[in-house]
Design a protein around this motif. Structure first.
Motif, mmCIF file in Angstrom:
data_model
loop_
_atom_site.group_PDB
_atom_site.id
_atom_site.type_symbol
_atom_site.label_atom_id
_atom_site.label_comp_id
_atom_site.label_asym_id
_atom_site.label_seq_id
_atom_site.Cartn_x
_atom_site.Cartn_y
_atom_site.Cartn_z
ATOM 1 N N GLU A 33 0.824 -1.207 0.000
ATOM 2 C CA GLU A 33 0.000 0.000 0.000
ATOM 3 C C GLU A 33 0.859 1.258 0.000
ATOM 4 O O GLU A 33 2.039 1.239 0.364
ATOM 5 C CB GLU A 33 -0.923 0.018 1.219
ATOM 6 C CG GLU A 33 -0.188 0.077 2.548
ATOM 7 C CD GLU A 33 -1.135 0.059 3.735
ATOM 8 O OE1 GLU A 33 -2.308 -0.294 3.547
ATOM 9 O OE2 GLU A 33 -0.690 0.397 4.852
ATOM 10 N N LEU A 34 0.234 2.345 -0.406
ATOM 11 C CA LEU A 34 0.872 3.656 -0.399
ATOM 12 C C LEU A 34 0.988 4.150 1.035
ATOM 13 O O LEU A 34 0.082 3.938 1.842
ATOM 14 C CB LEU A 34 0.017 4.626 -1.223
ATOM 15 C CG LEU A 34 0.503 6.071 -1.354
ATOM 16 C CD1 LEU A 34 1.694 6.139 -2.293
ATOM 17 C CD2 LEU A 34 -0.638 6.950 -1.876
ATOM 18 N N TRP A 35 2.115 4.791 1.378
ATOM 19 C CA TRP A 35 2.229 5.377 2.712
ATOM 20 C C TRP A 35 3.027 6.675 2.670
ATOM 21 O O TRP A 35 3.954 6.815 1.883
ATOM 22 C CB TRP A 35 2.847 4.400 3.708
ATOM 23 C CG TRP A 35 4.272 3.992 3.450
ATOM 24 C CD1 TRP A 35 4.714 3.138 2.481
ATOM 25 C CD2 TRP A 35 5.445 4.411 4.179
ATOM 26 N NE1 TRP A 35 6.081 2.991 2.568
ATOM 27 C CE2 TRP A 35 6.558 3.747 3.593
ATOM 28 C CE3 TRP A 35 5.654 5.253 5.267
ATOM 29 C CZ2 TRP A 35 7.857 3.928 4.058
ATOM 30 C CZ3 TRP A 35 6.956 5.428 5.734
ATOM 31 C CH2 TRP A 35 8.034 4.773 5.128
ATOM 32 N N MET A 36 2.595 7.611 3.484
ATOM 33 C CA MET A 36 3.298 8.877 3.606
ATOM 34 C C MET A 36 4.262 8.787 4.776
ATOM 35 O O MET A 36 3.867 8.416 5.881
ATOM 36 C CB MET A 36 2.316 10.026 3.848
ATOM 37 C CG MET A 36 2.981 11.395 3.931
ATOM 38 S SD MET A 36 1.820 12.728 4.339
ATOM 39 C CE MET A 36 1.672 12.493 6.124
ATOM 40 N N LYS A 37 5.519 9.093 4.542
ATOM 41 C CA LYS A 37 6.503 9.064 5.619
ATOM 42 C C LYS A 37 6.081 10.039 6.714
ATOM 43 O O LYS A 37 5.812 11.203 6.459
ATOM 44 C CB LYS A 37 7.881 9.466 5.079
ATOM 45 C CG LYS A 37 8.959 9.559 6.146
ATOM 46 C CD LYS A 37 9.313 8.177 6.668
ATOM 47 C CE LYS A 37 10.442 8.267 7.702
ATOM 48 N NZ LYS A 37 9.986 8.592 9.047
ATOM 49 N N GLY A 38 5.996 9.527 7.950
ATOM 50 C CA GLY A 38 5.617 10.365 9.080
ATOM 51 C C GLY A 38 4.122 10.492 9.288
ATOM 52 O O GLY A 38 3.679 11.311 10.095
#
Length: 214
Positions: free
Chosen positions: A70-75
């Motif tokens: 899945e897509l993830w945003m750092k932080g």
């Protein structure tokens, strides 16, 4: 690769330039995140086209999790985001360098970088480390913390800024370099705390310094 060969710095500024990249068989490409302020390599992760488009659109670095698919945003959960200042492809177009401003430690262990303290080229990350400590104190609010008192009390902040400034000036007038260095460090700490309390970020400060350097 035509869309990249015309760019002398191989900068990726728009989603249309992603067509010139060489993704692997799974549609992924490695991304090296480097602190634009200190030069330290913070982490390496994978991104697909969707993650890169999200990064370019939001200005905050996104990756693709191979384990979770899945897509993830750092932080996204920690708050330790990476603000993008530049995205560059290597000469083969199969690796990306993301120049970033970190909002806190990049590693899940709490370290500044995933590669350990021994990779520090100098002491360039001291300022981000101090800022990260201030942010941590503001969130965790440990009992008896002077930093918490400072962040909570605007009168104390102003008083300490005045005191530290006066002490620095006195040390400079007396040509007392060791003491002046100590007083300057105190002033920087209190100034950073005041900026945090005012709602500013380290990115704001470094961005202004970078603007003036130019």
């Amino acid at each position: 690769m035509d869309e990249l060969t015309d760019l002398s710095d191989r900068r990726i500024a728009e989603a249309s330039a992603l067509a010139g990249l060489r993704f692997d068989a799974d549609g992924l490409i490695p991304v090296v995140a480097q602190d634009v302020g200190t030069g330290r390599v913070l982490m390496v992760a994978w991104a697909n086209r969707e993650a890169l488009e999200a990064t370019l659109e939001t200005g905050t670095v996104h990756f693709w999790s191979r384990s979770r698919g899945e897509l993830w945003m750092k932080g996204e959960t920690s708050g330790n985001t990476l603000t993008l200042t530049g995205l560059h492809a290597d000469c083969d177009g199969d690796t990306l360098l993301a120049l970033v401003r970190p909002a806190g430690p990049a590693c899940h262990t709490g370290d500044t970088t995933c590669f350990g303290a021994g990779t520090d080229p100098a002491t360039d990350d001291v300022l981000p480390a101090v800022w990260a400590t201030l942010v941590d104190r503001s969130r965790q609010r440990p009992e008896g913390s002077y930093t918490v008192r400072l962040l909570d009390d605007p009168n104390l902040r102003v008083k300490k800024l005045g005191e530290e400034t006066a002490e620095l000036i006195q040390a400079l007038v007396q040509d007392d370099a060791p003491r002046a260095t100590e007083e300057a460090a105190d002033l920087v700490y209190h100034a950073l705390a005041a900026l945090l309390a005012a709602g500013a970020t380290l990115d704001d400060l470094l961005g202004e310094l970078e603007r003036r350097r130019g």
